[in-house]
Write an enzyme that holds these catalytic residues in place. Structure first.
Site, PDB file in Angstrom:
ATOM      1  N   ASN A 213     -78.508-176.101  10.298  1.00 46.51           N
ATOM      2  CA  ASN A 213     -79.233-175.984   9.961  1.00 46.51           C
ATOM      3  C   ASN A 213     -80.270-176.807  10.008  1.00 46.51           C
ATOM      4  O   ASN A 213     -80.367-177.436  10.392  1.00 46.51           O
ATOM      5  CB  ASN A 213     -79.541-174.506   9.581  1.00 46.51           C
ATOM      6  N   PRO A 310     -70.288-171.726  -2.138  1.00 51.13           N
ATOM      7  CA  PRO A 310     -70.563-171.519  -3.481  1.00 51.13           C
ATOM      8  C   PRO A 310     -72.284-171.305  -3.631  1.00 51.13           C
ATOM      9  O   PRO A 310     -72.872-172.600  -2.564  1.00 51.13           O
ATOM     10  CB  PRO A 310     -70.131-172.696  -4.239  1.00 51.13           C
ATOM     11  N   ASP A 311     -72.659-170.809  -4.163  1.00 53.38           N
ATOM     12  CA  ASP A 311     -73.937-170.723  -4.126  1.00 53.38           C
ATOM     13  C   ASP A 311     -74.285-172.006  -5.912  1.00 53.38           C
ATOM     14  O   ASP A 311     -73.927-171.752  -6.543  1.00 53.38           O
ATOM     15  CB  ASP A 311     -74.854-169.571  -4.695  1.00 53.38           C
ATOM     16  N   ILE A 312     -74.950-172.811  -5.512  1.00 49.36           N
ATOM     17  CA  ILE A 312     -75.369-173.528  -6.029  1.00 49.36           C
ATOM     18  C   ILE A 312     -76.094-173.456  -7.622  1.00 49.36           C
ATOM     19  O   ILE A 312     -75.907-173.764  -8.492  1.00 49.36           O
ATOM     20  CB  ILE A 312     -75.390-175.353  -4.726  1.00 49.36           C
ATOM     21  N   PHE A 332     -85.829-171.487  -4.351  1.00 48.55           N
ATOM     22  CA  PHE A 332     -86.355-171.301  -2.941  1.00 48.55           C
ATOM     23  C   PHE A 332     -86.088-170.247  -2.271  1.00 48.55           C
ATOM     24  O   PHE A 332     -84.709-170.052  -2.566  1.00 48.55           O
ATOM     25  CB  PHE A 332     -86.554-172.927  -2.519  1.00 48.55           C
ATOM     26  N   LYS A 350     -80.580-164.474  -8.832  1.00 47.69           N
ATOM     27  CA  LYS A 350     -80.157-165.736  -9.407  1.00 47.69           C
ATOM     28  C   LYS A 350     -80.059-166.283 -11.077  1.00 47.69           C
ATOM     29  O   LYS A 350     -80.074-167.337 -11.658  1.00 47.69           O
ATOM     30  CB  LYS A 350     -80.841-166.965  -8.845  1.00 47.69           C
TER      31      LYS A 350
HETATM   32  O1  C5P Z   1     -79.623-167.107  -1.375  1.00 48.97           O
HETATM   33  P1  C5P Z   1     -80.659-168.042  -0.680  1.00 48.97           P
HETATM   34  O2  C5P Z   1     -79.698-168.455   0.057  1.00 48.97           O
HETATM   35  O3  C5P Z   1     -81.938-166.955   0.529  1.00 48.97           O
HETATM   36  O4  C5P Z   1     -81.124-168.710  -1.930  1.00 48.97           O
HETATM   37  C1  C5P Z   1     -82.045-169.907  -1.677  1.00 48.97           C
HETATM   38  C2  C5P Z   1     -81.936-170.720  -3.085  1.00 48.97           C
HETATM   39  O5  C5P Z   1     -80.584-170.773  -3.151  1.00 48.97           O
HETATM   40  C3  C5P Z   1     -82.527-172.467  -2.412  1.00 48.97           C
HETATM   41  O6  C5P Z   1     -83.187-172.218  -3.538  1.00 48.97           O
HETATM   42  C4  C5P Z   1     -81.128-172.268  -2.332  1.00 48.97           C
HETATM   43  O7  C5P Z   1     -81.656-174.094  -2.324  1.00 48.97           O
HETATM   44  C5  C5P Z   1     -80.373-172.205  -3.507  1.00 48.97           C
HETATM   45  N1  C5P Z   1     -78.824-172.306  -2.928  1.00 48.97           N
HETATM   46  C6  C5P Z   1     -77.504-172.688  -3.552  1.00 48.97           C
HETATM   47  N2  C5P Z   1     -76.485-172.456  -2.736  1.00 48.97           N
HETATM   48  C7  C5P Z   1     -76.288-171.584  -1.993  1.00 48.97           C
HETATM   49  C8  C5P Z   1     -77.446-170.768  -1.116  1.00 48.97           C
HETATM   50  C9  C5P Z   1     -78.928-170.885  -2.021  1.00 48.97           C
HETATM   51  O8  C5P Z   1     -78.215-173.294  -4.164  1.00 48.97           O
HETATM   52  N3  C5P Z   1     -75.372-171.661  -1.406  1.00 48.97           N
END
Ligand code: C5P
Length: 404
Positions: A213, A310-312, A332, A350
């Site tokens: 992106n 995975p959502d970090i 963010f 989150k």
């Molecule tokens: O869910 P979304 O992508 O909109 O959330 C954004 C926030 O979550 C940001 O802080 C981004 O760095 C974090 N994020 C993450 N891992 C992901 C997706 C988003 O840490 N897979």
């Protein structure tokens, strides 16, 4: 950006070939809004002229303690009383030895000795041949200077004017500028460890192509710089970006979201603060082809199946809660519309104390940003500013919440 606005810097030059870099350093100080008074030793005048330094600083250079221009004939007192800092760049091995001994037989060392030690910091940018730098006398003097309250700005490594290669070069003007700007920032995160993710991720389709992106990484890198300026130890987990690493920041380069998660999880157990500024790809191709996916001439496009990454942030925040750890997590949200509504919902989802909202197209790749802070108290809108100013403001907001 005027990072040194209102500051008055006395820039001292001593004898060394690195004097040519001091011309640029002087310019950089002025560009950042500082007023600069140059003081040169006799040896420095062998390398660069006072005329050059006067033209760049816009002020007559001082070179002698016997200067009838000063009404009281005490330039060592007058010059040091006006300074917010005295920066010696380059600082020769001889000048370090002079400072250690409190010598006062020429203007620059006299002025350093006469400075009000509690209010006028002394910063030193050494510059010398590698053997001179490594000599026990120099190393002993460095320790003594630090013990006497001076800030040592460190040296660079590489090719030296004498033809040898090693430690002892003066840092580059931009590096010195960054360190001196950092020196003046309040140490709101002293003793804290901060982990930051930044930039996009790259999810490979085959060895040539992938999904990514437009995130430039600028915001995350600015936060890393601001956190380091505030005295924190900073680990920056960076996706593929072309942004230079801020001074004093440890950078860990990653590509995919899974790499980013692994690198982040390796850093966060010892951290106090985690800031997820990366634009992580939500999806990745289920599998990465071993070879480039070729056109087969049939005109039909390949189908790519995706799976969720995975959502970090959520993973790290959940892990910290499970261990009832004290990791303060910040997320963010880059949205295109309904920012407040989405930001509030995201913070809840989150499970984090603080979320920073911004409008994606107004921040991606830009040099400035406008942030909205969402916490359990509500929503605070911060003024539009450069990314580094936004980052400093965010660091202050985090520090305030940590000490509350
Ligand atoms: O869910 P979304 O992508 O909109 O959330 C954004 C926030 O979550 C940001 O802080 C981004 O760095 C974090 N994020 C993450 N891992 C992901 C997706 C988003 O840490 N897979």
């Amino acid at each position: 950006m005027n990072d040194l606005a209102g500051k008055h810097i006395v820039l001292g030059l001593t004898g060394g070939i690195a004097c040519y870099k001091s011309a640029e350093l002087c310019r950089a100080f002025v560009k950042e809004g500082a007023t600069v008074q140059v003081v040169m030793t006799e040896a420095a005048e062998q390398f660069i002229t006072p005329v050059t330094m006067q033209a760049l600083s816009g002020r007559p250079v001082h070179t002698s303690q016997w200067d009838p221009r000063e009404a009281n004939n005490m330039p060592h007192i007058n010059l040091s009383r006006q300074a917010d800092a005295i920066v010696i760049a380059p600082c020769s091995a001889d000048f370090m030895a002079r400072l250690v001994h409190g010598r006062a037989d020429e203007l620059l060392s006299l002025m350093c000795l006469a400075r009000p030690i509690a209010t006028v910091p002394l910063l030193i940018a050494p510059a010398m041949n590698r053997e001179m730098w490594a000599h026990p006398a120099t190393q002993r003097n460095l320790v003594q200077l630090a013990a006497d309250g001076a800030t040592i700005l460190g040296v660079g490594t590489g090719f030296q004017a004498c033809g040898e290669t090693g430690d002892g070069r003066m840092l580059e003007p931009q590096e010195l500028l960054e360190d001196i700007v950092a020196f003046f920032q309040p140490k709101l995160l002293a003793g804290r460890k901060v982990v930051i993710t930044a930039g996009p991720t790259f999810e490979a389709l085959d060895p040539i192509r992938g999904i990514t992106n437009h995130s430039s990484g600028k915001m995350g890198f600015a936060i890393a710089r601001a956190a380091r300026e505030a005295g924190a130890e900073v680990a920056l987990v960076a996706g593929p970006v072309g942004v230079p690493t801020p001074r004093g920041v440890r950078r860990i380069d990653v590509k995919s979201a899974r790499d980013m998660l692994a690198a982040t999880e390796a850093e966060t157990p010892r951290a106090d603060i985690f800031i997820a500024a990366a634009a992580v790809a939500d999806w990745r191709p289920v599998s990465e082809a071993d070879h480039k996916i070729k056109k087969d001439g049939s005109g039909s496009a390949p189908t790519v199946a995706f799976t969720e990454n995975p959502d970090i942030l959520a993973t790290v925040a959940k892990g910290a809660r499970a261990k009832s750890g004290a990791l303060f997590c910040v997320g963010f949200a880059a949205e295109s519309h309904d920012l407040v509504k989405h930001a509030k919902a995201k913070r809840e989802r989150k499970g984090i104390p603080l979320l920073v909202g911004n409008i994606g197209p107004l921040t991606f790749g830009q040099d400035d940003n406008q942030m909205l802070l969402v916490d359990d108290q509500g929503v605070t809108e911060l003024p539009r500013a450069s990314k580094i100013e936004c980052a400093r403001r965010l660091v202050a907001e985090i520090a305030r919440r940590l000490t509350a």
